[in-house]
Design a protein around this motif. Structure first.
Motif, PDB file in Angstrom:
ATOM      1  N   PRO A  46       1.353  11.772  -2.611  1.00 18.30           N
ATOM      2  CA  PRO A  46       2.837  11.630  -2.301  1.00 18.30           C
ATOM      3  C   PRO A  46       3.340  12.478  -1.272  1.00 18.30           C
ATOM      4  CG  PRO A  46       2.494  11.588  -4.512  1.00 18.30           C
ATOM      5  CD  PRO A  46       1.139  12.072  -3.733  1.00 18.30           C
ATOM      6  N   VAL A  47       4.396  11.952  -0.205  1.00 19.29           N
ATOM      7  CA  VAL A  47       5.531  12.814   0.445  1.00 19.29           C
ATOM      8  C   VAL A  47       4.513  13.761   1.924  1.00 19.29           C
ATOM      9  CG1 VAL A  47       6.481  14.746   1.127  1.00 19.29           C
ATOM     10  CG2 VAL A  47       6.070  13.469  -0.464  1.00 19.29           C
ATOM     11  N   LEU A  48       3.106  13.839   1.293  1.00 18.49           N
ATOM     12  CA  LEU A  48       2.326  13.686   2.616  1.00 18.49           C
ATOM     13  C   LEU A  48       1.576  12.892   3.621  1.00 18.49           C
ATOM     14  CD1 LEU A  48       0.639  17.365   1.891  1.00 18.49           C
ATOM     15  CD2 LEU A  48       3.443  17.327   3.246  1.00 18.49           C
ATOM     16  N   THR A  49       0.906  12.168   3.382  1.00 21.78           N
ATOM     17  CA  THR A  49      -0.848  11.341   3.414  1.00 21.78           C
ATOM     18  C   THR A  49       0.679  10.156   3.015  1.00 21.78           C
ATOM     19  OG1 THR A  49      -1.797  11.507   1.714  1.00 21.78           O
ATOM     20  CG2 THR A  49      -2.255  12.479   3.539  1.00 21.78           C
ATOM     21  N   GLU A  50       1.442   9.661   2.188  1.00 27.09           N
ATOM     22  CA  GLU A  50       1.612   8.401   1.871  1.00 27.09           C
ATOM     23  C   GLU A  50       2.371   7.508   2.508  1.00 27.09           C
ATOM     24  OE1 GLU A  50       5.142   5.895   0.390  1.00 27.09           O
ATOM     25  OE2 GLU A  50       5.223   8.588   0.355  1.00 27.09           O
ATOM     26  N   GLU A  95       6.382   4.620  -8.762  1.00 24.45           N
ATOM     27  CA  GLU A  95       5.993   5.186  -7.954  1.00 24.45           C
ATOM     28  C   GLU A  95       4.221   4.563  -7.576  1.00 24.45           C
ATOM     29  OE1 GLU A  95       7.200   8.229  -5.714  1.00 24.45           O
ATOM     30  OE2 GLU A  95       8.141   7.932  -6.818  1.00 24.45           O
ATOM     31  N   ALA A  96       2.894   4.636  -8.352  1.00 25.69           N
ATOM     32  CA  ALA A  96       1.674   4.322  -7.978  1.00 25.69           C
ATOM     33  C   ALA A  96       1.800   2.600  -7.284  1.00 25.69           C
ATOM     34  CB  ALA A  96       0.685   4.712  -8.911  1.00 25.69           C
ATOM     35  N   GLU A  97       2.258   1.981  -8.792  1.00 27.02           N
ATOM     36  CA  GLU A  97       2.656   0.960  -8.049  1.00 27.02           C
ATOM     37  C   GLU A  97       3.653   0.105  -6.936  1.00 27.02           C
ATOM     38  OE1 GLU A  97       5.535  -0.886 -10.951  1.00 27.02           O
ATOM     39  OE2 GLU A  97       3.732  -0.581 -12.721  1.00 27.02           O
ATOM     40  N   LEU A  98       4.339   1.431  -6.217  1.00 24.33           N
ATOM     41  CA  LEU A  98       4.453   0.897  -5.322  1.00 24.33           C
ATOM     42  C   LEU A  98       4.013   0.678  -3.658  1.00 24.33           C
ATOM     43  CD1 LEU A  98       8.455   1.923  -5.379  1.00 24.33           C
ATOM     44  CD2 LEU A  98       7.946  -0.757  -4.978  1.00 24.33           C
TER      45      LEU A  98
END
Length: 365
Positions: free
Chosen positions: A244-248, A323-326
């Motif tokens: 999250p935030v870095l590579t997502e 978060e995971a679903e999106l």
């Protein structure tokens, strides 16, 4: 510093680190004692030495590892190495070094155990009358094409045994040495007995250098996909781990670049931080992305039920919550739009059998 109840020891001032993911040597979870460095006023200043990789050999009794995990699509694997010099700070395999009495930190990426007799052991196991073939997964714990493989060349022997026995295999790697063995992978793929997964975490070379200090650059990994696919080897791009935030934010860009390079299937796994990996990753964030550290970990915990890690079968590779679903929806939409297939065709086990020996009579059919 304390992270999730774990205190990381300070860096050894007598060692210089170059291209390493971890910064220190926290003890493994099975150790009964902790070592704390204290200055007593009698220290004599010494020249700092560069920390180099050490490789030792072992000859295990068997080379094929079995598993019954409901989360994993294969039931057997081969790992020619323990530890990995790529030094990926997020590597879920780091805690396995604790079983050796070594640190999942710097020891994991500098103290490597190799299995140079792997090909002979494999041939012996395949020759057992009770053996039943099914695809063998290579590189499921640590990368079989990590830097030391270019010198030790354990993989060509393994691949020749698999080829000669007509035994299917899959591979997960980010090591460019796989291209050295391109002819072997292509020969197996021509018989529907090989498929390769290439892990691409980010397309940002600077971020990749910090996250995966001794792994090939993102552009090199795209070239690996291109050359493997041109040789007829089915290639899966593995968008993993999604941080999250870095590579997502790069999910769609990675899928697009890999598809243009020739990847035909794709998968993704959100960041996992089992055991000692969580404090090591938190320490990495404080050193490399201090302004984002809290944001990243808040988003990680939002996918893991409020914790740094969720080890439960069924959710550890998927995450939970919005978060995971999106992230998964974005991945699936991009995969569909780009025309990726749902998965590899089943590999062929029907031709498995011992290689012919000199003087054997060939079959008429």
């Amino acid at each position: 510093m304390f992270y999730s109840g774990v205190m990381l020891p300070p860096r050894d001032p007598d060692q210089t680190l170059k291209a390493r993911g971890a910064d220190t040597r926290p003890e493994g979870r099975f150790e009964t004692h902790r070592r704390v460095r204290e200055a007593d006023g009698w220290d004599i200043p010494e020249d700092s030495t560069l920390l180099r990789t050490e490789v030792v050999s072992e000859t295990p009794r068997s080379i094929i590892t079995r598993n019954t995990s409901p989360d994993i699509s294969f039931d057997r694997s081969i790992n020619p190495y323990r530890g990995c010099e790529h030094g990926c700070i997020y590597c879920y395999a780091r805690p396995s070094h604790a079983y050796l009495g070594l640190s999942p930190g710097l020891d994991f990426e500098t103290k490597i155990t190799a299995k140079p007799d792997a090909a002979r052991l494999l041939a012996r196991e395949l020759a057992r009358p009770s053996y039943k073939p099914a695809p063998i997964a290579l590189g499921t714990n640590t990368d079989p094409y990590q830097p030391v493989e270019s010198r030790l060349a354990i993989m060509p022997g393994i691949l020749r045994v698999l080829r000669d026995w007509n035994h299917p295999a899959t591979l997960v790697t980010r090591g460019q040495t796989v291209l050295r063995d391109l002819d072997l992978w292509a020969e197996m793929a021509a018989k529907d007995q090989a498929a390769v997964g290439i892990s691409v975490t980010t397309l940002d070379a600077e971020l990749a250098r910090a996250l995966e200090p001794r792994a090939p650059t993102p552009q090199t990994r795209l070239r690996m996909i291109r050359e493997l696919s041109r040789a007829g080897v089915p290639v899966r791009v593995m968008v993993a781990p999604v941080i999250p935030v870095l590579t997502e934010p790069e999910i769609e860009r990675i899928l697009t670049a890999a598809h243009e390079a020739g990847a035909t299937t794709a998968s993704m796994i959100p960041l996992r931080l089992p055991h000692e990996v969580a404090p090591l990753f938190r320490d990495w964030l404080e050193r490399h992305r201090p302004g984002m550290a809290a944001h990243v970990m808040n988003r990680v915990q939002a996918m893991r039920g409020g914790r740094d890690n969720d080890p439960r079968f069924g959710s550890r590779f998927r995450g939970e919550g919005i978060e995971a679903e999106l992230a998964l929806k974005r991945f699936r939409l991009a995969r569909k739009r780009l025309g990726y297939r749902d998965g590899f065709a089943p590999l062929d086990c029907s031709r498995f059998g011992p290689p012919p020996r000199s003087g054997d009579q060939l079959s008429l059919f």
